[in-house]
Design a protein around this motif. Structure first.
Motif, PDB file in Angstrom:
ATOM      1  N   ASN A   1      13.731  30.778   7.265  1.00  0.00           N
ATOM      2  CA  ASN A   1      12.315  30.428   7.256  1.00  0.00           C
ATOM      3  C   ASN A   1      11.583  31.046   6.067  1.00  0.00           C
ATOM      4  N   SER A   2      11.909  32.270   5.718  1.00  0.00           N
ATOM      5  CA  SER A   2      11.212  32.914   4.605  1.00  0.00           C
ATOM      6  C   SER A   2      11.475  32.182   3.299  1.00  0.00           C
ATOM      7  N   ASN A   3      12.696  31.710   3.085  1.00  0.00           N
ATOM      8  CA  ASN A   3      12.986  30.922   1.883  1.00  0.00           C
ATOM      9  C   ASN A   3      12.222  29.605   1.886  1.00  0.00           C
ATOM     10  N   LEU A   4      12.123  28.987   3.050  1.00  0.00           N
ATOM     11  CA  LEU A   4      11.401  27.727   3.157  1.00  0.00           C
ATOM     12  C   LEU A   4       9.907  27.916   2.918  1.00  0.00           C
ATOM     13  N   PHE A   5       9.334  28.960   3.518  1.00  0.00           N
ATOM     14  CA  PHE A   5       7.892  29.180   3.388  1.00  0.00           C
ATOM     15  C   PHE A   5       7.522  29.658   1.986  1.00  0.00           C
ATOM     16  N   ARG A   6       8.454  30.246   1.284  1.00  0.00           N
ATOM     17  CA  ARG A   6       8.191  30.622  -0.106  1.00  0.00           C
ATOM     18  C   ARG A   6       7.946  29.373  -0.955  1.00  0.00           C
ATOM     19  N   VAL A   7       8.675  28.304  -0.662  1.00  0.00           N
ATOM     20  CA  VAL A   7       8.458  27.032  -1.366  1.00  0.00           C
ATOM     21  C   VAL A   7       7.133  26.417  -0.947  1.00  0.00           C
ATOM     22  N   ALA A   8       6.841  26.420   0.357  1.00  0.00           N
ATOM     23  CA  ALA A   8       5.592  25.832   0.841  1.00  0.00           C
ATOM     24  C   ALA A   8       4.377  26.607   0.356  1.00  0.00           C
ATOM     25  N   GLY A   9       4.522  27.895   0.102  1.00  0.00           N
ATOM     26  CA  GLY A   9       3.395  28.705  -0.346  1.00  0.00           C
ATOM     27  C   GLY A   9       2.963  28.433  -1.770  1.00  0.00           C
ATOM     28  N   ARG A  10       3.702  27.648  -2.509  1.00  0.00           N
ATOM     29  CA  ARG A  10       3.333  27.342  -3.888  1.00  0.00           C
ATOM     30  C   ARG A  10       2.213  26.311  -3.988  1.00  0.00           C
ATOM     31  N   TYR A  11       1.947  25.588  -2.910  1.00  0.00           N
ATOM     32  CA  TYR A  11       0.940  24.533  -2.961  1.00  0.00           C
ATOM     33  C   TYR A  11      -0.464  25.116  -2.851  1.00  0.00           C
ATOM     34  N   GLU A  12      -1.390  24.465  -3.528  1.00  0.00           N
ATOM     35  CA  GLU A  12      -2.785  24.894  -3.510  1.00  0.00           C
ATOM     36  C   GLU A  12      -3.362  24.721  -2.103  1.00  0.00           C
ATOM     37  N   PRO A  13      -3.863  25.777  -1.475  1.00  0.00           N
ATOM     38  CA  PRO A  13      -4.331  25.660  -0.082  1.00  0.00           C
ATOM     39  C   PRO A  13      -5.513  24.723   0.099  1.00  0.00           C
ATOM     40  N   HIS A  14      -6.429  24.674  -0.855  1.00  0.00           N
ATOM     41  CA  HIS A  14      -7.657  23.904  -0.669  1.00  0.00           C
ATOM     42  C   HIS A  14      -7.438  22.398  -0.800  1.00  0.00           C
ATOM     43  N   SER A  15      -6.388  21.979  -1.496  1.00  0.00           N
ATOM     44  CA  SER A  15      -6.158  20.548  -1.706  1.00  0.00           C
ATOM     45  C   SER A  15      -4.903  20.048  -0.996  1.00  0.00           C
ATOM     46  N   THR A  16      -4.392  20.834  -0.043  1.00  0.00           N
ATOM     47  CA  THR A  16      -3.154  20.473   0.638  1.00  0.00           C
ATOM     48  C   THR A  16      -3.351  20.501   2.146  1.00  0.00           C
ATOM     49  N   LEU A  17      -2.953  19.418   2.794  1.00  0.00           N
ATOM     50  CA  LEU A  17      -2.949  19.334   4.250  1.00  0.00           C
ATOM     51  C   LEU A  17      -1.515  19.482   4.736  1.00  0.00           C
TER      52      LEU A  17
ATOM     53  N   PRO B   1       0.808  -1.236   0.000  1.00  0.00           N
ATOM     54  CA  PRO B   1       0.000   0.000   0.000  1.00  0.00           C
ATOM     55  C   PRO B   1       0.834   1.276   0.000  1.00  0.00           C
ATOM     56  N   LEU B   2       2.033   1.237   0.585  1.00  0.00           N
ATOM     57  CA  LEU B   2       2.857   2.441   0.645  1.00  0.00           C
ATOM     58  C   LEU B   2       3.524   2.766  -0.685  1.00  0.00           C
ATOM     59  N   THR B   3       3.504   1.824  -1.628  1.00  0.00           N
ATOM     60  CA  THR B   3       4.084   2.076  -2.953  1.00  0.00           C
ATOM     61  C   THR B   3       3.012   2.297  -4.013  1.00  0.00           C
ATOM     62  N   GLU B   4       1.771   2.358  -3.598  1.00  0.00           N
ATOM     63  CA  GLU B   4       0.672   2.518  -4.548  1.00  0.00           C
ATOM     64  C   GLU B   4       0.641   3.939  -5.115  1.00  0.00           C
ATOM     65  N   VAL B   5       0.697   4.033  -6.429  1.00  0.00           N
ATOM     66  CA  VAL B   5       0.660   5.329  -7.103  1.00  0.00           C
ATOM     67  C   VAL B   5      -0.780   5.635  -7.491  1.00  0.00           C
ATOM     68  N   ARG B   6      -1.284   6.781  -7.017  1.00  0.00           N
ATOM     69  CA  ARG B   6      -2.665   7.168  -7.289  1.00  0.00           C
ATOM     70  C   ARG B   6      -2.699   8.558  -7.910  1.00  0.00           C
ATOM     71  N   GLU B   7      -3.812   8.865  -8.524  1.00  0.00           N
ATOM     72  CA  GLU B   7      -4.011  10.223  -9.021  1.00  0.00           C
ATOM     73  C   GLU B   7      -4.086  11.178  -7.831  1.00  0.00           C
ATOM     74  N   VAL B   8      -3.299  12.235  -7.892  1.00  0.00           N
ATOM     75  CA  VAL B   8      -3.175  13.130  -6.742  1.00  0.00           C
ATOM     76  C   VAL B   8      -4.300  14.155  -6.772  1.00  0.00           C
ATOM     77  N   ARG B   9      -5.272  13.942  -5.888  1.00  0.00           N
ATOM     78  CA  ARG B   9      -6.331  14.936  -5.697  1.00  0.00           C
ATOM     79  C   ARG B   9      -6.074  15.778  -4.448  1.00  0.00           C
ATOM     80  N   ARG B  10      -5.555  15.141  -3.423  1.00  0.00           N
ATOM     81  CA  ARG B  10      -5.171  15.824  -2.192  1.00  0.00           C
ATOM     82  C   ARG B  10      -3.789  15.338  -1.800  1.00  0.00           C
ATOM     83  N   ARG B  11      -3.003  16.248  -1.265  1.00  0.00           N
ATOM     84  CA  ARG B  11      -1.664  15.880  -0.836  1.00  0.00           C
ATOM     85  C   ARG B  11      -1.405  16.423   0.562  1.00  0.00           C
ATOM     86  N   ALA B  12      -0.468  15.789   1.245  1.00  0.00           N
ATOM     87  CA  ALA B  12      -0.037  16.253   2.566  1.00  0.00           C
ATOM     88  C   ALA B  12       1.399  16.728   2.465  1.00  0.00           C
ATOM     89  N   ILE B  13       1.689  17.815   3.162  1.00  0.00           N
ATOM     90  CA  ILE B  13       3.032  18.394   3.189  1.00  0.00           C
ATOM     91  C   ILE B  13       3.551  18.346   4.628  1.00  0.00           C
TER      92      ILE B  13
END
Length: 288
Positions: free
Chosen positions: A92-108, A66-78
């Motif tokens: 921190n600002s450089n790190l959060f700039r990368v994290a801010g690229r993810y879609e807020p509604h589909s990212t946990l 199950p941990l190697t199962e590749v699925r269509e990504v609808r929601r992701r966790a960071i």
């Protein structure tokens, strides 16, 4: 133009600040050496575990997990690994700039470090869990984070898990990186220092005798593999934080010393000007 009293007051204020930054620099330097050594010492073990994982998952063609199962990504966790405190430059600002690229509604978000949790709350993103970790990250802390991410993936609450943290290169260089954690496969994106390339690890021709069974061994291996990769990321993040803080406090101390020199020069010029003026007045009075 500032008076002599104002300049003296500014010099005293900056000197007090310089004493604080110098003390913080010494504390960060002490912690930095320990954190850097821990990040370097874990690299051979992480390299070995990654080679074993790639050899097993690429050569066992009929094995599924199950941990190697590749699925269509609808929601992701960071998994976002930040620092607990500030005063570490642009880390921190450089790190959060990368994290801010993810879609807020589909990212946990699963956060490690107080600053990472504050970023998620400030940007109104979805925070699933917040985990603290100390100046010396312990393996149970890493295991708790990995377990949370693994449960989200196995319960199909997310279709992929990525790790966003800071890569320790040296005292002066720390880089944010993104690592594909689940489903388990090649390490993509910026590699953790000391981690071999996927093609190099998979290309080794090594025979394995697996006991008691392939399923039991691989299931045990994959679970610990996640724990170890998260632990390596925490160690790199802590080494990066202490290094960045030491450099930042050193720069602050040096800037304070430069400001004190400039203010002292201004004060001496002002004082010399007043003395010259008084001498001219005395000489003028005698001439009259």
């Amino acid at each position: 133009m500032a008076s002599g009293r104002d300049i003296r007051r500014r010099i005293r204020s900056i000197s007090s600040t310089a004493q604080i930054t110098r003390a913080m620099q010494m504390v960060a330097a002490s912690k930095m050496r320990k954190a850097q050594q821990a990040a370097i010492d874990v690299r051979p073990f992480a390299r070995l575990v990654y080679r074993i994982q790639r050899a097993v998952t690429t050569r066992l063609t009929d094995f599924t997990h199950p941990l190697t199962e590749v699925r269509e990504v609808r929601r992701r966790a960071i998994i976002l690994v930040g620092s607990d405190k500030g005063l570490c430059g642009a880390l921190n600002s450089n790190l959060f700039r990368v994290a801010g690229r993810y879609e807020p509604h589909s990212t946990l978000f699963i956060t490690a470090g107080r600053k990472a949790a504050q970023f998620v709350a400030r940007t109104r993103r979805q925070l699933v869990a917040e985990f603290p970790y100390g100046d010396t990250p312990r393996f149970p802390e890493s295991r708790a984070i990995a377990t949370m991410a693994r449960d989200l993936f196995l319960k199909h609450e997310v279709d992929a898990v990525e790790l966003v943290a800071t890569r320790f290169v040296n005292t002066l260089v720390q880089q944010p990186f993104v690592l594909d954690l689940l489903p388990i496969g090649d390490i993509k994106g910026l590699e953790i220092p000391g981690m071999p390339r996927a093609d190099a690890a998979a290309g080794e021709a090594t025979d394995f005798l697996v006991e008691p069974s392939v399923t039991d061994v691989v299931e045990f291996l994959l679970g610990h593999y996640l724990n170890i990769i998260v632990h390596v990321a925490l160690l790199n993040a802590k080494a990066s934080e202490q290094s960045a803080r030491m450099v930042s406090m050193k720069n602050a101390t040096d800037n304070a010393a430069e400001m004190i020199r400039d203010l002292t020069l201004d004060y001496n010029k002002l004082r010399q000007g007043r003395i010259t003026q008084e001498l001219l007045e005395i000489a003028g009075g005698q001439a009259g």
